[in-house]
Design an enzyme around this catalytic site. Sequence first.
Site, PDB file in Angstrom:
ATOM      1  CG  HIS A 470      -1.797   1.182   1.362  1.00  0.00           C
ATOM      2  ND1 HIS A 470      -3.124   1.170   1.019  1.00  0.00           N
ATOM      3  CD2 HIS A 470      -1.540   2.446   1.780  1.00  0.00           C
ATOM      4  CE1 HIS A 470      -3.639   2.372   1.216  1.00  0.00           C
ATOM      5  NE2 HIS A 470      -2.706   3.172   1.687  1.00  0.00           N
ATOM      6  CD  GLU A 471       1.575   3.694   3.632  1.00  0.00           C
ATOM      7  OE1 GLU A 471       1.784   4.752   2.990  1.00  0.00           O
ATOM      8  OE2 GLU A 471       0.527   3.513   4.280  1.00  0.00           O
ATOM      9  CG  HIS A 474       0.246   6.264  -0.693  1.00  0.00           C
ATOM     10  ND1 HIS A 474      -0.785   6.937  -1.286  1.00  0.00           N
ATOM     11  CD2 HIS A 474      -0.283   5.662   0.404  1.00  0.00           C
ATOM     12  CE1 HIS A 474      -1.898   6.750  -0.575  1.00  0.00           C
ATOM     13  NE2 HIS A 474      -1.624   5.983   0.450  1.00  0.00           N
ATOM     14  CG  HIS A 477       0.382   8.887  -6.840  1.00  0.00           C
ATOM     15  ND1 HIS A 477      -0.679   9.310  -6.075  1.00  0.00           N
ATOM     16  CD2 HIS A 477       0.160   9.388  -8.077  1.00  0.00           C
ATOM     17  CE1 HIS A 477      -1.501  10.034  -6.827  1.00  0.00           C
ATOM     18  NE2 HIS A 477      -1.018  10.101  -8.042  1.00  0.00           N
TER      19      HIS A 477
HETATM   20 ZN   LIG Z   1      -2.915   5.231   1.985  1.00  0.00          ZN
END
Ligand SMILES: [Zn+2]
Length: 682
Positions: A470-471, A474, A477
């Site tokens: 998940h991280e 990010h 991104h």
């Molecule tokens: Zn998040």
Amino acid sequence: MRDELHPNPLLQTWDTPYGLPPFDRVAAEHFLPAFEVAMPAHLAELDAIAAQTEPPSFANTVAAFDGTGRLLKQVELLFSNLCSSETSPALQAIERDMAPRQAAHDSAIYMHAGLFARIDALYRDRAGLGLDAEQLRLLERVHLDFVRAGAKLDAAAKTRYAAVMSELAELCTQFSQHVLADEAAFALELQSEADLAGLPEFVRAAARNAASQRGLPEGSHVITLSPSIAEPFLTFSARRDLRETIWRERVARGAHASERDNRPVAARIVALRQQQAAIHGYANYADYELADRMAGTPAAVLGLLEQAWQPALDKAAEDRLVLEAKARTLGLPTPIAAWDWRYLAELVRQEQYQLDDAELKPYFTLENMLAAMFDCAGRLFGLEFVEQHGIPLYHPDARLWEVRRQGQLIGVFIGDNFARPSKRSGAWMSIFRSQSGLAGGTLPIVINNNNFAKADTTLLSFDDVRTLFHEFGHGLHGLLSQVRYERLAGTQVLRDFVELPSQIFENWAEEEQVLQKHARHYQSGEAIPAALLAKLRAARQFDQAWATIQYVGPALIDMALHALPNGTPVDIAAFEAEQCARLGVPSDIGQRHYLSHFGHLFAGPWYAAGYYVYMWAEVLDADGYEAFVEAGDPFDAATAERLFTHIYSAGNKQDPAAAYRAFRGRDPEVAPMLKKRGLIAA
Ligand SMILES: [Zn+2]
């Protein structure tokens, strides 16, 4: 003389590899003097833009504004990253000192009348300026930032607005302090082994820890209202009477008839938000909030939440029969109560899946899972991560990788994965420097933080693996961002869009071919057995109807409350009771949050009319990942290329709904999220 001999490294050119902060030369005492130089320098840059005699142009005003404050930004980012990842009493003292000064600085930016006059003039002429799409987006975005901060208001409205905002800030602080105080005031001391019935060792250990924090003698056990203790207690305690006590006390937080009663506080917050919306010219607060979100309108949010609500109620009705049967075999009363659901569900889960963390963890070493996520990023986006050693960072546990794409350096990735007392809890992505295309381009420096327990071989639970991915989503991104203007770079997207790149990346952690390759036993090197993998997958859908109802109920009530027309007074307790009855919230499930302690809504402005964002992102992630499923390959090159172009590299240069459509070929659909939760047939 002294200053010449020991110049402040924060104010020197950062002559370091990749332009990293000079970690080995910076000390806490350098920050205050650096802020005291960088803040006025930023304001002087703004004054210079405003004072130009040439008429405003995109270049001399909007692009120029985007390029201001770089010195302050780099000091601020370093400071906030250190405060999160490697803090100290000295840094904490500066944090307290700086918080109001940073707020005052922000307000000085957005209330800069001369600067705003130029931006506003350009905004009014925007159609005739010959701007390209990204320039237009930047102009609209910057204008909106100013307008939402109150720049457009006349002097009298500005004064009223400031009064509303300052009372709101005070009440939100009061609200969360009341909840904390109610939580601190309660402790259930477990007196005997009979009181501890059913509790596994980790809950007992947490209860002993809570007891010792409260100064009770060694061997005492205390259950508090903190979710990390109360929720496992409700799940495992075999003592129905004690579960009821804990459930009722949790629900009652903030709703005791005392000076800490949060219901009048929440009512006043709602009234002030209605005034805030009215000053900005909106009919209600939800409209004001949603105007700056991908969802756009309360109706769009309700449309999503209502699609989840009924299937969840239907599925919960089936699940309830199983739990009631379980209750009867144990001689427990039916119908079951809210303090029975978690407990019975856990017993059923153990019988059906027999999934034991201890059996899984040996297949998930941190090193292998780092390799897995880098491998996925390589196959999807052509990235290569090359670890670099010997570069000074802020802590020996932090590691640094060069990120290359087609042989070219595109950014720097720092991974800081272990828990320590100087680091805050949780997992998060941050940056030390943003990508930007201005002035020859700036490479992003991205950091991911986790809080795994350090060991010779660190083994992760599967939840940990998902968090890691998940991280990293990010992180990608931030790393893949390819925009011209910093305000539009990386994760600076709308609040209900920012979790798409992170949540969608979690899907690859569950891919068969990824796990076959990387989930290998840390001793034998064997791949994870297929049967274990199947159990892991099946267990993920268990009791999702309950979780959906617990979450969607409060999200619907949040939207109903904040969509009340301006000027509508509200009695919090009556409103909530009425809404629960209208929705048909099952009494044996209840809600994850009740209004009197719903910090998401009342501890600050971030999730007011915004509790829905988690599910919104889940819709985007499930529907987005379906594109790979439809293509028949989790690494399908054409789909990955569209994901890169329109989502991961695009920052905020396009409207998010249009960006999603360009990636997916259509608007998002809710069905894949409902399927993933097992609420409708796959
Ligand atoms: Zn998040």
